[in-house]
Each structure stands twice: as structure tokens, then as C-alpha cells.
Scaffold this motif. Structure first.
Motif, PDB file in Angstrom:
ATOM      1  N   LEU A  32      41.126  27.277  23.060  1.00  0.00           N
ATOM      2  CA  LEU A  32      39.929  27.640  22.316  1.00  0.00           C
ATOM      3  C   LEU A  32      39.815  29.148  22.166  1.00  0.00           C
ATOM      4  O   LEU A  32      39.424  29.658  21.110  1.00  0.00           O
ATOM      5  CB  LEU A  32      38.688  27.081  23.014  1.00  0.00           C
ATOM      6  CG  LEU A  32      37.368  27.116  22.237  1.00  0.00           C
ATOM      7  CD1 LEU A  32      37.517  26.420  20.898  1.00  0.00           C
ATOM      8  CD2 LEU A  32      36.265  26.470  23.063  1.00  0.00           C
ATOM      9  N   GLN A  33      40.193  29.884  23.228  1.00  0.00           N
ATOM     10  CA  GLN A  33      40.195  31.342  23.152  1.00  0.00           C
ATOM     11  C   GLN A  33      41.221  31.832  22.140  1.00  0.00           C
ATOM     12  O   GLN A  33      40.979  32.792  21.406  1.00  0.00           O
ATOM     13  CB  GLN A  33      40.498  31.941  24.524  1.00  0.00           C
ATOM     14  CG  GLN A  33      39.401  31.754  25.549  1.00  0.00           C
ATOM     15  CD  GLN A  33      39.826  32.249  26.927  1.00  0.00           C
ATOM     16  OE1 GLN A  33      40.692  33.108  27.053  1.00  0.00           O
ATOM     17  NE2 GLN A  33      39.219  31.700  27.962  1.00  0.00           N
ATOM     18  N   ARG A  34      42.373  31.174  22.089  1.00  0.00           N
ATOM     19  CA  ARG A  34      43.469  31.604  21.227  1.00  0.00           C
ATOM     20  C   ARG A  34      43.211  31.235  19.765  1.00  0.00           C
ATOM     21  O   ARG A  34      43.525  32.006  18.863  1.00  0.00           O
ATOM     22  CB  ARG A  34      44.770  30.934  21.706  1.00  0.00           C
ATOM     23  CG  ARG A  34      46.007  31.387  20.958  1.00  0.00           C
ATOM     24  CD  ARG A  34      46.355  32.811  21.321  1.00  0.00           C
ATOM     25  NE  ARG A  34      47.588  33.234  20.691  1.00  0.00           N
ATOM     26  CZ  ARG A  34      47.684  33.716  19.456  1.00  0.00           C
ATOM     27  NH1 ARG A  34      46.600  33.819  18.713  1.00  0.00           N
ATOM     28  NH2 ARG A  34      48.841  34.084  18.964  1.00  0.00           N
ATOM     29  N   PHE A  35      42.621  30.047  19.542  1.00  0.00           N
ATOM     30  CA  PHE A  35      42.368  29.563  18.187  1.00  0.00           C
ATOM     31  C   PHE A  35      40.907  29.126  18.079  1.00  0.00           C
ATOM     32  O   PHE A  35      40.625  27.929  17.982  1.00  0.00           O
ATOM     33  CB  PHE A  35      43.294  28.397  17.852  1.00  0.00           C
ATOM     34  CG  PHE A  35      44.756  28.744  17.887  1.00  0.00           C
ATOM     35  CD1 PHE A  35      45.370  29.333  16.789  1.00  0.00           C
ATOM     36  CD2 PHE A  35      45.514  28.488  19.013  1.00  0.00           C
ATOM     37  CE1 PHE A  35      46.720  29.653  16.810  1.00  0.00           C
ATOM     38  CE2 PHE A  35      46.864  28.806  19.054  1.00  0.00           C
ATOM     39  CZ  PHE A  35      47.464  29.396  17.948  1.00  0.00           C
ATOM     40  N   PRO A  36      39.956  30.053  18.088  1.00  0.00           N
ATOM     41  CA  PRO A  36      38.532  29.677  18.109  1.00  0.00           C
ATOM     42  C   PRO A  36      38.097  28.856  16.909  1.00  0.00           C
ATOM     43  O   PRO A  36      37.211  28.006  17.024  1.00  0.00           O
ATOM     44  CB  PRO A  36      37.822  31.044  18.151  1.00  0.00           C
ATOM     45  CG  PRO A  36      38.826  32.026  17.638  1.00  0.00           C
ATOM     46  CD  PRO A  36      40.147  31.509  18.093  1.00  0.00           C
ATOM     47  N   ASP A  37      38.721  29.080  15.754  1.00  0.00           N
ATOM     48  CA  ASP A  37      38.302  28.346  14.553  1.00  0.00           C
ATOM     49  C   ASP A  37      38.825  26.921  14.523  1.00  0.00           C
ATOM     50  O   ASP A  37      38.513  26.166  13.590  1.00  0.00           O
ATOM     51  CB  ASP A  37      38.749  29.099  13.299  1.00  0.00           C
ATOM     52  CG  ASP A  37      37.984  30.400  13.128  1.00  0.00           C
ATOM     53  OD1 ASP A  37      36.816  30.437  13.550  1.00  0.00           O
ATOM     54  OD2 ASP A  37      38.553  31.367  12.595  1.00  0.00           O
ATOM     55  N   ALA A  38      39.632  26.543  15.507  1.00  0.00           N
ATOM     56  CA  ALA A  38      40.064  25.151  15.603  1.00  0.00           C
ATOM     57  C   ALA A  38      38.896  24.244  16.004  1.00  0.00           C
ATOM     58  O   ALA A  38      38.943  23.028  15.811  1.00  0.00           O
ATOM     59  CB  ALA A  38      41.194  25.011  16.611  1.00  0.00           C
TER      60      ALA A  38
END
Length: 368
Positions: A32-38
Motif C-alpha cells: 500500500l505504501q509502494r502503490f497507494p493508488d492501488a
């Protein structure tokens, strides 16, 4: 957990499973930190479908190694960057400029390497880096902004990052033999490039780690009778660093870890045949030679292994095609322990201390 291994952490986490129930809170938090828009519904967590969409998007857009520095979520990416664009992006983040680039270590197109020469008044040790990519993709730019390069530079250690042939066009033993050839070439440049030929080691991630472990365990491929003087050089190394590496490429072993291991697209490509032929006599000879576990012997070098998955029960759950399970490390460590050889194994619930792999490198590169 080592901060500089984040791309590798993501790689391992993405393939653990498509089922959110099997993801740890730490895994979800990292993703979630790496790809927040996921997080499409913005509820602060990744659902099973969001995890699945993220995994598909990463694969569609060139794999995890291609995502360094990007936070684009599924559904927002346009056409994936070209290989050159990805390399340029990593090059822009490079902390240390190579002394030489695209040096040919062999006659083939993929036989190239970059070299960072250490500032040293005496012959310097050398760490050879081998990129990830499932044997089907990736290149040496994988390492351009990796802290291993800057760490070695700061500690008087030279570095080489190599390309190798990919199995879509050149099946086994091409990737492993290219790794061996690169070591031989670099050893042949010892006087010219101020390399200590007795202190050459290899490190790799995923498929690159598989090659590195294979080099560490395999018998010496030097051929003193060859007409090529480079082949006279030894392929033996001082130690091995393996991030998420496979220590076996034997379907009979790997399916006990993951029943779907041979369903990976690259598995048949690796041996140059359909997966339906992996039980043939021809396949068996190749498989036996490709499996590092088969070559463990008393004279093998120390190995440091770090897996970003946890040591969960095997076989893995149905539907999981993960090939980075720590049990690969368990198998190698058991053989090495039985022979009194040094091996270090870490995984999610037994994490490495920060900088522990750096300490392993400096310890084993210390002058004897």
C-alpha cells in the motif's frame, strides 16, 4: 529487514498469493505504501481484488524490476516504458558512475557488463551482480541505483553488473554459462583492472540469485586446454549472496514446494522444451545439471540467503505460483550444514539485521 532490498521485497510479496487472506499485515502495508493508488475504494487497505489487479498490472508493465521509482496504480499506466527508458530511469538515480560500460565479456549480444573500479592501491575484491527477471527479461540496469554498488564503492570493493542470455532464445545452460564466462573474463582482467582474482564473489536476485548459487556450488568450469585463454580462468567464487534465489530447478523438488511451479511460462523455456517433456531423459540431464543442490560439496563457498516471504508450510496453497519460497534456502542450508559449510538464511519471520549482508560481504572480502 534491509531497507535497500525494497524492490526485491515487492517482488516476493507480489507473488506470494492472489488471496488477500494469505497476505500478512506487513505485506499489505508495504504494498500500500509502494502503490497507494492501488487502493481503489480508498478504505486504507488492499482487498483481494485490489491485490489481484495490482499483481496483473505489475506483470503487464514489465515486471517488478521495471517499477523502481514509480507509484502508478493499476489502470492509470499508459504504454509500458521501453527497455531503454527503464534503464535511463535507473541510470538517472545512479549513485556511482561506472568506470566502463557495455564491456563485451563474450562474443554474443547479451555478453556485456558494466564495471565500477574501486579506488585501491592494492588489488581490490570484486562483487559480480546478476540481475533478476525470471530468466526471460531484465538487464544489468537493475543494479544502477542499488545500494550494494555505493556500499562497495565506499569500502574499496569493485563491482561488475552483467547481462546474460535469456531463455526465450537461449535455454539452459546459456544463462549459467554466461555467468561463468563473466567471472572468467573479469578474472582475466585482474592485472589491468586491479582486481584480486582470489576475492571474486557473486550476488543476485531471483533468477540472478539462482545463477549465483549455481556458480557457487558447481564444479569449476575452467578448461586449461581451450584455445580461448579466458576459459583457462577459474569459475569458482569466494562467496554467494542470494536474494530470493531458487536452489533447485528440478520439477520433482519444486512441485513439493509449489504444485504449480512448472506452470510458470519460463519453466519450459528454461530447458528449451514444452513442459510436457520435462520428464524425458533429455530433460532430466539438463535439470540435474541446472540444480545447484546437486553440486554441494565440501569445498563450496559461504552463502548468504535472504527471502522476503515467510517460511510457511509447503506445498503452497492452490493457485499460488510463487518461486521465492524460503524452503529453497532450507534445502541448501541443510546440505551445507551437513558438510560444516557456512550458510546464513533469513526470511520474513527471521529477518536479517539492517546491513547484515553488507557485514557478510566485508567479512568474507577481508584479506586472509
Amino acid at each position: 529487514m534491509n531497507h535497500f532490498l525494497f524492490p526485491t521485497i515487492i517482488a516476493a510479496m507480489l507473488v506470494v498469493t492472489v488471496h488477500a487472506s494469505a497476505q500478512s499485515d506487513e505485506t499489505k502495508s508495504k504494498l500500500l505504501q509502494r502503490f497507494p493508488d492501488a487502493d481503489k475504494d480508498k478504505d486504507g487497505k488492499l482487498s483481494e481484488q485490489e491485490m489481484l489487479d495490482l499483481k496483473k498490472w505489475i506483470r503487464k508493465n514489465g515486471g517488478v524490476a521495471a517499477q523502481t521509482g514509480t507509484t502508478a496504480p493499476p489502470g492509470t499506466a499508459a504504454k509500458p516504458d521501453s527497455k531503454e527508458q527503464k534503464a535511463d530511469r535507473r541510470r538517472a538515480k545512479m549513485r556511482v558512475t561506472p568506470t566502463f560500460t557495455d564491456v563485451a565479456y563474450g562474443p554474443l549480444e547479451r555478453n556485456t557488463l558494466d564495471f565500477w573500479k574501486a579506488e585501491s592501491s592494492t588489488p581490490a575484491p570484486l562483487l559480480v551482480l546478476i540481475h533478476a527477471g525470471g530468466f526471460t527479461g531484465g538487464d544489468k540496469s537493475f543494479w544502477y541505483s542499488h545500494p550494494l554498488v555505493s556500499f562497495c564503492h565506499e569500502h574499496g570493493i569493485s563491482v561488475a553488473a552483467i547481462n546474460y542470455r535469456l531463455v526465450r532464445t537461449d535455454p539452459y545452460p546459456a544463462p549459467m554459462h554466461d555467468g561463468a564466462r563473466a567471472v572468467q573474463f573479469l578474472r582475466s582482467k585482474a592485472a589491468e583492472w586491479n582486481i584480486d582474482s582470489k576475492r571474486i564473489a557473486v550476488a543476485g536476485g531471483s533468477a540472478g540469485a539462482c545463477i549465483a548459487v549455481w556458480l557457487g556450488m558447481h564444479d569449476d568450469l575452467a578448461d586449461p586446454k581451450s584455445a580461448d585463454p579466458i576459459v583457462h580462468e577459474s569459475t569458482r567464487v569466494a562467496f554467494v549472496i542470494s536474494y530470493d534465489g531458487q536452489t533447485s530447478l528440478d520439477p520433482e523438488v519444486n512441485t513439493k514446494i509449489n504444485a504449480l511451479s512448472t506452470a510458470h511460462p519460463w519453466y519450459g523455456q528454461l530447458f528449451g522444451m514444452p513442459t510436457t517433456e520435462l520428464k524425458s531423459d533429455r530433460a532430466r540431464k539438463l535439470i540435474d545439471d541446472a540444480t545447484a543442490l546437486n553440486f554441494v560439496s565440501k569445498d563450496d563457498p559461504p552463502v548468504y540467503m535472504n527471502y522476503q516471504m515467510d517460511l510457511t508450510p509447503i506445498p503452497l496453497p492452490k493457485g499460488d505460483q510463487n518461486m521465492h519460497h524460503p524452503h529453497f534456502g532450507v534445502l541448501l542450508k541443510a546440505k551445507m550444514d551437513a558438510l560444516g559449510l557456512e550458510s546464513v538464511l533469513h526470511y520474513l519471520s527471521k529477518p536479517a539485521q539492517p546491513g547484515e549482508d553488507f557485514e557478510f560481504i566485508t567479512k568474507h572480502f577481508a584479506p586472509k
